[in-house]
Design a protein around this motif. Structure first.
Motif, PDB file in Angstrom:
ATOM      1  N   PRO A 202      -8.144 -11.128  12.458  1.00 56.68           N
ATOM      2  CA  PRO A 202      -8.588 -10.195  11.475  1.00 56.68           C
ATOM      3  C   PRO A 202      -8.723  -8.711  12.268  1.00 56.68           C
ATOM      4  N   ALA A 203      -8.358  -8.538  13.383  1.00 56.48           N
ATOM      5  CA  ALA A 203      -8.538  -7.276  13.986  1.00 56.48           C
ATOM      6  C   ALA A 203      -7.088  -6.561  13.864  1.00 56.48           C
ATOM      7  N   VAL A 204      -6.110  -7.253  13.549  1.00 55.80           N
ATOM      8  CA  VAL A 204      -4.870  -6.380  13.361  1.00 55.80           C
ATOM      9  C   VAL A 204      -4.450  -6.329  11.944  1.00 55.80           C
ATOM     10  N   MET A 205      -5.735  -6.456  10.946  1.00 61.06           N
ATOM     11  CA  MET A 205      -5.527  -5.963   9.717  1.00 61.06           C
ATOM     12  C   MET A 205      -6.300  -4.827   9.218  1.00 61.06           C
ATOM     13  N   THR A 206      -6.025  -3.973   8.222  1.00 60.46           N
ATOM     14  CA  THR A 206      -6.979  -3.162   7.750  1.00 60.46           C
ATOM     15  C   THR A 206      -6.853  -2.696   6.493  1.00 60.46           C
ATOM     16  N   THR A 207      -7.455  -1.811   5.903  1.00 59.46           N
ATOM     17  CA  THR A 207      -7.358  -1.170   4.299  1.00 59.46           C
ATOM     18  C   THR A 207      -6.811   0.472   4.664  1.00 59.46           C
ATOM     19  N   VAL A 208      -6.345   1.006   3.566  1.00 61.32           N
ATOM     20  CA  VAL A 208      -5.825   2.239   3.562  1.00 61.32           C
ATOM     21  C   VAL A 208      -7.265   3.091   3.686  1.00 61.32           C
ATOM     22  N   ALA A 209      -8.183   2.600   2.795  1.00 59.75           N
ATOM     23  CA  ALA A 209      -9.480   3.203   2.833  1.00 59.75           C
ATOM     24  C   ALA A 209     -10.178   3.355   4.052  1.00 59.75           C
ATOM     25  N   ASP A 210     -10.219   2.285   4.790  1.00 59.72           N
ATOM     26  CA  ASP A 210     -10.863   2.248   6.291  1.00 59.72           C
ATOM     27  C   ASP A 210     -10.067   3.278   7.160  1.00 59.72           C
ATOM     28  N   GLN A 211      -8.860   3.083   7.155  1.00 55.21           N
ATOM     29  CA  GLN A 211      -7.945   4.130   8.155  1.00 55.21           C
ATOM     30  C   GLN A 211      -8.071   5.604   7.473  1.00 55.21           C
ATOM     31  N   LEU A 212      -8.411   6.168   6.407  1.00 54.75           N
ATOM     32  CA  LEU A 212      -8.504   7.287   5.809  1.00 54.75           C
ATOM     33  C   LEU A 212      -9.925   7.710   6.108  1.00 54.75           C
ATOM     34  N   GLY A 213     -11.054   6.679   6.294  1.00 56.84           N
ATOM     35  CA  GLY A 213     -12.341   6.907   6.357  1.00 56.84           C
ATOM     36  C   GLY A 213     -12.837   7.475   5.304  1.00 56.84           C
ATOM     37  N   ALA A 214     -12.415   7.264   4.278  1.00 56.46           N
ATOM     38  CA  ALA A 214     -12.781   7.866   2.739  1.00 56.46           C
ATOM     39  C   ALA A 214     -12.896   6.822   1.835  1.00 56.46           C
ATOM     40  N   VAL A 215     -13.575   7.055   0.694  1.00 56.78           N
ATOM     41  CA  VAL A 215     -13.462   6.236  -0.668  1.00 56.78           C
ATOM     42  C   VAL A 215     -12.300   6.551  -1.253  1.00 56.78           C
ATOM     43  N   LEU A 216     -11.504   5.338  -1.395  1.00 53.05           N
ATOM     44  CA  LEU A 216     -10.352   5.170  -2.321  1.00 53.05           C
ATOM     45  C   LEU A 216     -10.372   3.786  -3.188  1.00 53.05           C
ATOM     46  N   THR A 217      -9.992   4.344  -4.353  1.00 54.74           N
ATOM     47  CA  THR A 217      -9.944   3.334  -5.515  1.00 54.74           C
ATOM     48  C   THR A 217      -8.474   2.989  -5.855  1.00 54.74           C
ATOM     49  N   VAL A 218      -8.446   1.915  -6.333  1.00 54.21           N
ATOM     50  CA  VAL A 218      -6.981   1.451  -6.738  1.00 54.21           C
ATOM     51  C   VAL A 218      -6.441   2.262  -7.653  1.00 54.21           C
ATOM     52  N   ASP A 219      -7.349   2.775  -8.788  1.00 55.44           N
ATOM     53  CA  ASP A 219      -6.705   3.641  -9.654  1.00 55.44           C
ATOM     54  C   ASP A 219      -6.061   5.081  -9.115  1.00 55.44           C
ATOM     55  N   THR A 220      -7.051   5.522  -8.044  1.00 57.87           N
ATOM     56  CA  THR A 220      -6.586   6.682  -7.464  1.00 57.87           C
ATOM     57  C   THR A 220      -5.290   6.658  -6.763  1.00 57.87           C
ATOM     58  N   ALA A 221      -5.043   5.450  -5.914  1.00 57.82           N
ATOM     59  CA  ALA A 221      -3.809   5.214  -5.309  1.00 57.82           C
ATOM     60  C   ALA A 221      -2.591   5.058  -6.327  1.00 57.82           C
TER      61      ALA A 221
END
Length: 270
Positions: A202-221
């Motif tokens: 699990p340590a080698v996977m992440t989300t875009v929101a976690d990498q941005l350190g910000a709230v990110l919704t799918v609709d925004t993406a």
């Protein structure tokens, strides 16, 4: 992405519509060839593990499938290679369809096109391409940020059309997704060693929101993906919702759906 008009379609499937996701892929490949127009299909599926054809080779697949069901996930066998991936409401699938002959894009060039597309969506993120071997469904064209995978790709071709399919983890609990797939393989391998299947960390996977350190919704993406498309042509969000209701498209969709139904039988008769 040099077409003057790019048609888009956004679909949020219900659990009982899971086979539609890949049935639409086949039907949209036909439509891309027919219309000679680029199409981008955004879609989501709730709580589903999408299996690759290789997963049928797991020695105790039945036990793994039962475990996924117990965890609240339905399963779908897709019509392409690769291995298991998780779909849920924090994961966005982006399929880029292009009218193209097989010689127009090498496999590498097609993957690079999608990688460039994602990089343009988040230009401030330093995207890397290359296999993350301990991710789920590892591949040569995994997309990662700081060594952590956010997306995977596959592609499919006909004589006159091409689709590059991306799943990208936008938000949600990526650790939980990774643990789910790790346990699935542990259960399905039943103590056997087989290098064809990943030992998921699990340590080698992440989300875009976690990498941005910000709230990110799918609709925004999706809005960001669409904004990039407007730099390559005119966006048409009206034509596809109408075209997919046409009898000819529905006939292709129905045939593709029946193919998907037949493929699912392999999960009980592998």
């Amino acid at each position: 992405m040099t077409q003057t008009t790019i048609a888009t379609l956004t679909q949020h499937y219900q659990p009982e519509e899971m086979l539609d996701s890949f049935a639409y892929m086949n039907a949209l490949l036909w439509l891309t060839s027919e219309r000679q127009q680029a199409i981008v299909h955004y879609w989501q599926l709730p709580q589903t593990v999408i299996l690759g054809l290789l997963d049928q080779k797991l020695p105790q697949l039945d036990a793994g499938l039962a475990q996924l069901k117990q965890a609240g996930y339905q399963t779908l066998l897709r019509n392409s290679g690769g291995l298991a991936v998780v779909a849920d409401l924090g994961v966005l699938n982006v399929s880029l369809f292009l009218p193209a002959h097989r010689s127009d894009y090498s496999i590498t060039a097609a993957y690079q096109l999608m990688a460039d597309y994602v990089q343009a969506v988040w230009p401030n993120l330093n995207l890397t391409t290359g296999e993350i071997s301990q991710s789920y469904c590892p591949g040569d064209y995994d997309l990662s940020l700081n060594g952590q995978k956010i997306a995977g790709m596959s592609q499919r071709r006909t004589e006159s059309a091409l689709v590059i399919m991306l799943y990208i983890s936008i938000n949600g609990n990526q650790d939980q997704r990774s643990q789910l797939i790790r346990h699935f393989y542990q259960t399905s391998l039943a103590g056997q060693t087989d290098d064809r299947f990943p030992k998921v960390d699990p340590a080698v996977m992440t989300t875009v929101a976690d990498q941005l350190g910000a709230v990110l919704t799918v609709d925004t993406a999706i809005a960001r993906f669409n904004h990039v498309l407007t730099q390559h042509g005119t966006l048409d969000q009206q034509v596809l919702p109408k075209l997919i209701e046409e009898p000819e498209f529905q006939a292709h969709l129905a045939a593709a759906y029946r193919q998907m139904q037949r493929r699912q039988a392999r999960l009980t008769t592998h």
